[in-house]
Design a protein around this motif. Structure first.
Motif: not given
Length: 262
Positions: A28-38
């Motif tokens: 979830s953190l990675v998704s948020a950090f990439t702006g939901q691109e992942i």
């Protein structure tokens, strides 16, 4: 029943749940950090659930359900793993039992072992004239080394007292193999097989990306071409789950053999 509800069993379940929550949190953190691109876990779950609704549909060569893709990959993995094991175990027994065999074959093993499966693929195509045979070939050639090395180590580490017993009782070669050598080396062989199946399962993705057709690796590549990151993440989860189940299977076999050997 007592083991299922034991403190250690409850702790194992708790640690497993904790690991899953940690994975979801990091994801979830990675998704948020990439702006939901992942895509995050929720978006991926929606697509994953849809894939599981009809996993065995078949609408043509490039449009098959995830169940068909996965089953095709599993068949290739076990074909290559079985062929590799048929080569690795006898060679390992020879290397472990004979100093001449070890000196002759060990340099060859050390030269070939680090070669990438992608480097073997063109040779597989040349030899088998088909991507299916080439994929099974690279699985076999890259997964056999842990089994070979562990088998050789297990045989070479047989205590001299065990060997002397065989000589004292006049064991034939066959009786020595079945009563001393293989039983003692078996836990090491199973350890090698456990490592080898993990490598085989990793190699299948790269092999199917190159070969195309049907399989979980091709599914990942096709999903990338279709710009469906949710499907790619779903496939990664499936690959991880199947890998975990295969490891648990061989771990149970390893425990059984170790218990029998006591």
């Amino acid at each position: 029943m007592k083991k299922i509800f034991s403190v250690s069993g409850a702790l194992s379940i708790a640690y497993f749940i904790g690991s899953i929550l940690l994975l979801l949190g990091l994801w979830s953190l990675v998704s948020a950090f990439t702006g939901q691109e992942i895509p995050g876990p929720a978006a991926t779950w929606t697509v994953f659930y849809e894939m599981l609704q009809d996993p065995f549909y078949d609408y043509g060569p490039n449009d098959k359900g995830i169940g068909i893709q996965l089953w095709s990959s599993i068949k290739r993995v076990f074909s290559g793993f079985f062929i590799g094991s048929l080569v690795a175990i006898p060679l390992g027994l020879l290397m472990g039992a004979s100093k001449t065999g070890m000196r002759l074959l060990n340099p060859l093993v050390q030269v070939l072992r680090p070669v990438s499966p992608l480097a073997w693929f063109p040779l597989g195509l040349l030899a088998f004239k088909a991507s299916e045979g080439a994929t099974v070939f690279i699985i076999a050639i890259t997964s056999l080394w842990p089994t070979l090395i562990n088998t050789a180590f297990g045989v070479s580490s047989i205590p001299q007292d065990f060997r002397n017993v065989g000589k004292a009782f006049g064991f034939s070669t066959w009786k020595y193999l079945t009563k001393i050598l293989i039983p003692y080396a078996l836990p090491h062989i199973i350890t090698g097989l456990r490592l080898s199946i993990g490598i085989a399962w990793m190699v299948i993705v790269a092999g199917e990306m190159l070969s195309g057709g049907i399989g979980i690796g091709f599914f990942v590549w096709d999903s990338w071409n279709g710009l469906s990151l949710e499907k790619i993440l779903s496939a990664i989860l499936i690959i991880g789950i199947v890998g975990l189940l295969l490891d648990k299977l061989f771990n149970a076999l390893q425990r059984f053999v170790a218990y029998e050997g006591k």
